[in-house]
Design a protein around this motif. Sequence first.
Motif, PDB file in Angstrom:
ATOM      1  N   LEU A   8       0.821  -1.211   0.000  1.00  0.00           N
ATOM      2  CA  LEU A   8       0.000   0.000   0.000  1.00  0.00           C
ATOM      3  C   LEU A   8       0.856   1.263   0.000  1.00  0.00           C
ATOM      4  O   LEU A   8       0.519   2.253  -0.676  1.00  0.00           O
ATOM      5  CB  LEU A   8      -0.926  -0.006   1.225  1.00  0.00           C
ATOM      6  CG  LEU A   8      -1.887   1.175   1.363  1.00  0.00           C
ATOM      7  CD1 LEU A   8      -2.836   1.256   0.165  1.00  0.00           C
ATOM      8  CD2 LEU A   8      -2.681   1.067   2.669  1.00  0.00           C
ATOM      9  N   CYS A  27       0.491   4.138  -2.889  1.00  0.00           N
ATOM     10  CA  CYS A  27       0.176   5.535  -2.559  1.00  0.00           C
ATOM     11  C   CYS A  27       1.260   6.484  -3.054  1.00  0.00           C
ATOM     12  O   CYS A  27       0.962   7.539  -3.642  1.00  0.00           O
ATOM     13  CB  CYS A  27      -0.013   5.685  -1.052  1.00  0.00           C
ATOM     14  SG  CYS A  27      -1.467   4.847  -0.393  1.00  0.00           S
ATOM     15  N   SER A  50      -4.898   4.793 -10.521  1.00  0.00           N
ATOM     16  CA  SER A  50      -4.079   4.831  -9.310  1.00  0.00           C
ATOM     17  C   SER A  50      -4.951   4.771  -8.056  1.00  0.00           C
ATOM     18  O   SER A  50      -4.599   4.122  -7.066  1.00  0.00           O
ATOM     19  CB  SER A  50      -3.215   6.096  -9.293  1.00  0.00           C
ATOM     20  OG  SER A  50      -4.038   7.258  -9.333  1.00  0.00           O
ATOM     21  N   ILE A  54      -5.245   1.928  -4.994  1.00  0.00           N
ATOM     22  CA  ILE A  54      -5.212   2.265  -3.570  1.00  0.00           C
ATOM     23  C   ILE A  54      -6.387   1.620  -2.849  1.00  0.00           C
ATOM     24  O   ILE A  54      -6.248   1.095  -1.731  1.00  0.00           O
ATOM     25  CB  ILE A  54      -5.215   3.798  -3.377  1.00  0.00           C
ATOM     26  CG1 ILE A  54      -3.879   4.392  -3.859  1.00  0.00           C
ATOM     27  CG2 ILE A  54      -5.451   4.156  -1.914  1.00  0.00           C
ATOM     28  CD1 ILE A  54      -3.846   5.908  -3.843  1.00  0.00           C
TER      29      ILE A  54
END
Length: 529
Positions: free
Chosen positions: A196, A200, A326, A330
């Motif tokens: 993660l 990010c 994107s 996430i």
Amino acid sequence: MSDYASRLRSRMSAGTDQVDTDSPYAAIGTVSGSVQDEAGGRSPQGSNIRQYFAVFAATMGNLVMGTTIAWSGPAIPYLKKPPAEDGFNVTDNEGSWIGSLMPLGALVGGPLAGFLISKLGKKGTMFVSATLFTLSYLMLIVAPNVATIYFGRLVGGVATGIASLVCPVYVAEVAKPEVRGLLGSGVQVMVTVGVLVVICVGALLTWRWISIVCMVTVLIWAFLLLVIPESPAQHIANKKYREARESLEWLRSTIYIESELEDIQREIEESMATPANVKDLLKKQNLAPLIISMYLMLGQQLCGINAVIFYVVDIFSAAGSSIPASIESIIVGLMQVGSTILGALVMDRLGRRALLLFSSLVMVLSISTLGAYFYIKQNLDNQGLATRIQAVPVVSLSLFIIAFSVGFGPIPWLMMSELFSPSVRGMASSLATLFNWTLAFCVTKFFADLVAAISEAYSFWVFGGITFFTFLFSLLFVPETKGKTLENIQALFRSSRPYFLEIGVWRMCAGSGESDTQVLVHADDTQHY
């Protein structure tokens, strides 16, 4: 050791906290007053805080491992750009090698970890892994060409292979049996957190900055390793008995650790009395755990998790989503982290096998549904039906990721550290890790070829079929290890009866009552803060 142990017992029976004056070592956690209760005496129950900190420090290596696994996802789109935009015009074939060189390097790192543990111990091996991670990210940060990126990813893969073996073993050796499931599943939690972090950062920064952020996580890990002790089991294996006691006192925040220390010593010395070789893996008490561990690794890699993640953007697009790719990544990353934490919290209550069964069954249903959706969309030429069921793939995707994260994500690694006897743990864990990364390399490198050959729908159904057999294997042949000491688990495989006859479904067929889900150590009995 017998003289030292007798002096320790004499000291304990005398009720004093005096440190052995003959010892040239400064105790890590036995400074007078360091674990006193309000009345000024020693607390016999201690605290779990230091144990949790040691596990967090070790599993920071798994967070770094997660950053390495995920690095190629957000980085490759930047690398496909021209040199004027800090890219290298990377082709699809070069991109697949950038992704697959990491698991290829891990093939070397897994067996290497077993050798390093025997020479440097768990803590020293984690330092080696941190050094290799640092070297890898330094090469990626300054990479002038694709060849340097290849080499950096390969070195990062070696470090990942080492971390994937040594961190779970360290956690298993420092954790109490009643919280071993919770703390052991922290390994996979930290992997998903690392993934993660990269997702990010990749949504905001370019590939070189992704590498810089990842290297910062390595440095944090290395600093934390300076604070924690080597595992007591490793010290005993090296015949450093004072250090073993001091390590366990530090971890438990109490000097009342005689029983646990003697159990660890007995287990280690019994295993060292008969040094293991490759032939020992073929003995019944070792072969069964090896087969179980290998099949769980197969179930983890061939359930289709990489395929599902690969099609995240397509699945969201099919549902009519206008969310940027994107952000979609996430969202998936957050689902993985949340689900893995949930699995960690319930693992010591529901048990390993129950979660494996739930995980594999839900994955079979969800990935088969995904295959059916792609089949309808691509082969039935019925756009109206595909539109009416466009929410189905998103629901299936979510269920699949949740099911994987609570079961087949963390549990194969946890059970690898639980099943093997100390005498063969290093060798057997190396083989299981090698097998895992071999499968990871094959899936990463050749999944696109599989899709080109038989289509997305049939590819998903192949993974669903494999996972169905994984469900059956977990039901019939995976023993429950919840609430059992490592010695209890080994006794199961040393029994003259086939071990699987103690598994619930077999005992039900035989008309027996209790199954192997019986808890021998309760979490509530010994958790104190």
